[in-house]
Design an enzyme around this catalytic site. Structure first.
Site: not given
Ligand code: SAM
Ligand code: SF4
Ligand code: DTB
Length: 334
Positions: A118, A209, A281, A78, A81, A149, A74
């Site tokens: 989802c 959501c 949730r 974030c 992530c 979802c 990606c």
């Molecule tokens: N890429 C898309 C986005 O970020 O909009 C969708 C998937 S992303 C993994 C969805 C959500 O998962 C993130 O906004 C975050 O809140 C949660 N998330 C991701 N990594 C995480 C982690 N290591 N621990 C807890 N929540 C996490």
């Molecule tokens: Fe990409 Fe992870 Fe951020 Fe979703 S949460 S936009 S998968 S870096």
């Protein structure tokens, strides 16, 4: 000093009344949300459970199963992530799954008892050719009798409309944290970008959501700020995932101070009181929570979980373990 029973009673009447009257335009002030977070723990969970009972069957939990339909690589940054291409983690960049592979997983999820499926993709935003594939997935999963979802990153109005037409029931897009702390966690998209996507989803008449993560190193003020944003949306999200950060080797947030799980329960409680009609949730992080903590979360108003051995790239309790917990708590699943 401890509150007297009379004060607790009056406070409960105030907040429970406010929760029950929460309509479209009911606003929550920062002071009210702060007051909730700062209550003695027992008073808070008592109040949250009262609101929960007034609005939901307190012995029912909704089950959603997650599948990563496009993993890794990606472009976003974030900090929590493992799927960001900017960090060196064990997650590999893999191509989008086929519709057949997704249907196979969805059938297994349904058989195991999930009511919602989802689909998550590691994208900043979907390209049209990918969206076309996701639409086929939505149609096929829906045909199995499951709610659908998706979480695919940012959407514009047109993309949200296309997903609605394909039959998408929910779109997950989190605010993650307060507007003030957000910039410490993500720099490649703004808070406003997220609010815009949520507006497009709402306009397309897809259920929203939207929740966040705790344990990012944020302050109590940031958790107050997150709930303030969510609870004051013009229409509150139908589903509010509260994630506990799962720390993954290679991500910037690896090594963040461990979060007090009782503060996780406080966050669930305040979400329940301020968003009385939403499904709250208990999301990422269940693997490191004892059954007692999860049970407290259900008492405090969590009524949905991610169900199945994997979240997107990290683990989740296995189905047998969850089934045993449901049995011990006499919880029915929906
Ligand atoms: N890429 C898309 C986005 O970020 O909009 C969708 C998937 S992303 C993994 C969805 C959500 O998962 C993130 O906004 C975050 O809140 C949660 N998330 C991701 N990594 C995480 C982690 N290591 N621990 C807890 N929540 C996490
Ligand atoms: Fe990409 Fe992870 Fe951020 Fe979703 S949460 S936009 S998968 S870096
Ligand atoms: C949400 O709020 N939590 C889910 C879902 N929405 C997409 C994701 C949790 C991801 C946990 C880290 C991982 O497995 O990669």
């Amino acid at each position: 000093m401890a509150q007297s029973n009379v004060d607790i009673h009056e406070d409960t009447i105030h907040f429970v009344k406010k929760s029950n009257s929460t309509g479209k335009n009911e606003r929550w002030s920062k002071a009210e949300i702060s007051d909730l977070f700062n209550k003695p723990f027992n008073d808070l969970i008592f109040m949250a459970h009262k609101v929960h009972r007034d609005n939901f069957d307190p012995n029912a939990v909704q089950l959603s199963t997650l599948l990563s339909i496009k993993t890794g690589g990606c472009a976003e940054d974030c900090g929590y992530c493992p799927q960001s291409a900017r960090y060196s983690t064990d997650v590999e960049n893999t191509p989008i799954l086929s519709v057949d592979e997704v249907v196979k997983s969805a059938k297994a999820a349904k058989k195991a008892g999930a009511s919602r499926f989802c689909m998550g993709a590691a994208w900043r935003k979907p390209k049209q050719k990918d969206l076309d594939i996701v639409k086929d997935m939505v149609v096929s999963v829906k045909a199995l009798g499951l709610e659908t979802c998706a979480t695919l990153g940012m959407l514009n109005n047109d993309q949200a409309g296309q997903l609605k037409d394909a039959g998408l029931d929910y779109y997950n897009h989190n605010l993650d944290t307060s507007p003030e702390y957000y910039g410490d966690i993500i720099s490649t998209r703004t808070y406003q970008d997220r609010l815009d996507t949520l507006e497009h989803v709402r306009n397309a008449d897809i259920h929203v959501c939207c929740g966040g993560i705790v344990g990012l190193g944020e302050s109590l003020d940031d958790r107050i700020g997150l709930i303030l944003q969510l609870a004051n949306m013009e229409e509150q999200p139908e589903s509010v995932p509260i994630n506990l950060l799962t720390q993954v080797e290679g991500t910037p947030l690896m090594g963040t101070e461990q979060f007090d799980q009782l503060d996780f329960i406080r966050t669930i409680s305040v979400a329940r009181i301020t968003m009385p009609k939403s499904f709250v949730r208990l999301s990422a992080g269940r693997e490191v929570m004892e059954d007692g903590i999860q049970s407290l979360a259900f008492f405090a108003g969590a009524n949905s979980i991610f169900y199945g051995e994997e979240l997107l790239t990290t683990g989740n309790p296995n189905i047998e373990k969850d089934q045993l917990l449901f049995k011990r708590l006499n919880l029915k699943t929906i």
